[in-house]
Design an enzyme around this catalytic site. Structure first.
Site, PDB file in Angstrom:
ATOM      1  N   ASP A 213       0.821  -1.204   0.000  1.00 41.47           N
ATOM      2  CA  ASP A 213       0.000   0.000   0.000  1.00 41.47           C
ATOM      3  C   ASP A 213       0.860   1.261   0.000  1.00 41.47           C
ATOM      4  O   ASP A 213       1.790   1.380   0.812  1.00 41.47           O
ATOM      5  CB  ASP A 213      -0.899  -0.038   1.239  1.00 41.47           C
ATOM      6  CG  ASP A 213      -1.916   1.072   1.270  1.00 41.47           C
ATOM      7  OD1 ASP A 213      -2.804   1.071   0.411  1.00 41.47           O
ATOM      8  OD2 ASP A 213      -1.824   1.930   2.175  1.00 41.47           O
ATOM      9  N   GLU A 267       1.848  -0.222  -4.838  1.00 37.72           N
ATOM     10  CA  GLU A 267       0.932   0.831  -5.268  1.00 37.72           C
ATOM     11  C   GLU A 267       1.766   2.083  -5.532  1.00 37.72           C
ATOM     12  O   GLU A 267       2.228   2.744  -4.610  1.00 37.72           O
ATOM     13  CB  GLU A 267      -0.117   1.087  -4.187  1.00 37.72           C
ATOM     14  CG  GLU A 267      -1.173   2.089  -4.612  1.00 37.72           C
ATOM     15  CD  GLU A 267      -2.178   2.376  -3.509  1.00 37.72           C
ATOM     16  OE1 GLU A 267      -3.295   2.807  -3.842  1.00 37.72           O
ATOM     17  OE2 GLU A 267      -1.842   2.181  -2.318  1.00 37.72           O
TER      18      GLU A 267
END
Length: 565
Positions: A213, A267
């Site tokens: 993330d 990400e």
């Protein structure tokens, strides 16, 4: 277990292609997938129950959105204990049973690694905020400033200041997202050691890797200077410009990842396409793949949804189809837990066109260059929710954005609400639609944690599996075709009609194998001519069609075909 190394040294055997290049990955948002105990919240036993469904679809890897202990201010992306399972989802024994069952079915599992920030309820942060001389103080980013005055003009990605004042010590801490998600200080070696230990804990349990993330934001600009007015228009590019980012990723790879046969996908928020090879070139030993955001920016400008021409989407895929480095690899996605439903966004979810456009979009997704990611319900053609007002949203960022944009910046509330309806993250987070019974078969509770889309009586897994012409069975057929023709995985990419306003026609070629992918990306039928279609042999189509004569064919609205040339 499948995720563990097959070699004694822990690394992939020499000469073997990485398994993740040929994988198809299915993302599960656990809270919304399947509730096994009737409390209205999806859980790990519910996922275990549905593993045969996932296997039968034809995918081989599952990505679980966060399952760790969390106060759930951001639905699990605010972690308070990285080595514990959220009680609402089950126990560590449930996780171990899920891993064992997945392995027996030939499925790998990857986890969401959220280490740019923690929850403000994490013991590290609780100890960090307790006193300025706490040994955990430097685990986070603190600055002393006059009360109520942030250290700089940095905005949170979701709106408002990126600094929260903490009365206990009269200081402010950095949070690039919500105030309940304080950013970790990766410049502290002790923080990196903690992260590496967490990674090893889960890899030793057999997980096959991590989705990371906002990993591009772990290194901060050391001066913490004010942003310029131009930078404030897109602060994510500043947040992804930390000087030690690549060094920290290489350290992570050398210390942990290189010792296991696993995959990593980062990400890449705040990164432009030209920067991608810096992460994915295998010679640099950083990440295997990243999620670039070009494709989900074709219809977005800031918070606004904008009209987009097909040529813009074609340009993104054409750029992705050009090798950026000798051994780089792409991801392909349209849906995930942070994006609205693909059929509502890139297709047409009205009843006359929903199934055809969902199949056309699936054709595009599964024939582009890279590893495809499918989000739960995408294989059913699930659609956006019908929202009425801002109070209908659960997403933590909605009230933050409403305060920042509507109340402070004076954005028209009706325009902002319409954009939320179209682009809001909650569109993807409604419960999975399993059947036409109450609550879509997701739960036996009177009320699920979040409301079910009312179209579940028509759009659900049971109905799709019973209909041989459904979106689900079309996904199955596409995935089988992908396994049969390596050109769809390893082949070159060529856009054969980049200027057509409605037709998307491209070739994937590997050795003597050449496949043509043809799609009408519009609500209108028309005659289309291309010499490429002459003598091409149809492999699959999402509808019956009239064939092609000397390269001329009729295309129905949202018709999609794959040919062997």
């Amino acid at each position: 277990m499948i995720g563990r190394s097959h070699a004694a040294s822990g690394v992939r055997p020499a000469g073997r292609q990485p398994w993740w290049k040929e994988a198809v990955i299915y993302e599960i948002y656990p809270r919304s997938f399947r509730d096994s105990n009737g409390d209205g919240i999806g859980d790990l036993p519910g996922i275990l129950e549905k593993l045969p469904y996932i296997r039968d679809l034809g995918v081989d890897t599952i990505w679980l959105a966060p399952i760790f202990q969390s106060p759930n201010r951001d639905n699990g992306y605010d972690i308070s204990d990285y080595r514990a399972i959220m009680p609402e989802f089950g126990t560590m024994d449930d996780f171990d049973r899920l891993m064992a069952k997945a392995s027996s079915l030939g499925l790998r599992i990857i986890l969401d690694l959220v280490v740019n920030h923690t929850s403000d309820q994490h013991p590290w942060f609780q100890k960090s905020r307790a006193a300025k001389d706490s040994p955990y103080r430097d685990y986070y980013i603190w600055r002393d400033t006059p009360q109520g005055h942030p250290p700089n003009n940095w905005p949170s990605v979701w709106g408002g200041s990126a600094w929260a004042s903490d009365p206990a010590t009269g200081s402010s801490y950095l949070h690039l997202f919500s105030p309940q998600q304080p950013d970790l200080n990766w410049d502290n070696p002790a923080v990196r050691e903690e992260v590496f230990s967490i990674m090893k804990f889960w890899l030793d349990k057999g997980v096959a890797g991590f989705r990371m993330d906002v990993i591009t934001m772990i290194s901060k600009i050391p001066s913490f200077r004010d942003m310029t007015p131009e930078e404030l228009k897109a602060p994510e590019y500043v947040y992804a410009a930390g000087p030690h980012l690549h060094a920290y990723l290489r350290e992570m790879n050398d210390r942990v990842l290189s010792h296991y046969d696993v995959m990593t996908v980062g990400e890449a928020y705040g990164m432009r396409a030209r920067d991608i090879p810096l992460f994915t070139d295998s010679a640099r030993r950083e990440l295997d793949m990243v999620f670039a955001f070009d494709i989900v920016h074709v219809d977005r400008q800031g918070w606004r949804k904008i009209d987009w021409p097909l040529s813009k989407l074609k340009q993104v895929y054409a750029a992705a189809g050009k090798p950026r480095s000798p051994d780089s690899w792409n991801t392909v996605f349209l849906d995930n837990h942070d994006q609205p439903r693909a059929v509502s966004r890139f297709g047409n979810d009205s009843p006359p066109f929903r199934e055809a456009s969902a199949k056309a979009i699936a054709t595009m997704l599964l024939t582009q260059c890279g590893t495809p990611f499918i989000y739960q319900g995408e294989e059913l053609g699930m659609t956006n929710l019908p929202f009425s007002g801002v109070e209908d949203f659960d997403d933590v960022q909605v009230p933050i954005q409403w305060e920042a944009r509507v109340k402070r910046q004076g954005v028209d509330p009706d325009a902002f609400l319409e954009s939320l309806k179209d682009m809001g993250r909650d569109n993807a987070r409604s419960p999975m639609q399993w059947d036409a019974t109450r609550n879509a078969g997701f739960t036996t509770a009177n009320r699920p944690w979040f409301r079910v889309n009312p179209n579940y009586t028509e759009i659900n897994a049971q109905a799709c599996m019973q209909d041989p012409n459904s979106v689900y069975h079309y996904f199955q057929a596409l995935l089988a075709l992908r396994r049969k023709y390596p050109a769809l995985i390893h082949g070159t990419y060529q856009d054969l009609d980049p200027d057509h306003h409605a037709v998307f026609l491209y070739a994937r070629e590997l050795g003597r194998s050449r496949l043509l992918i043809l799609m009408n990306m519009s609500d209108r039928g028309f005659t289309y001519e291309s010499s490429s279609l002459t003598r091409a042999s149809l492999l699959i189509s999402n509808m019956q069609h009239r064939g092609a004569t000397q390269g001329v064919t009729w295309l129905e609205p949202w018709e999609a075909r794959i040919y062997r040339a």
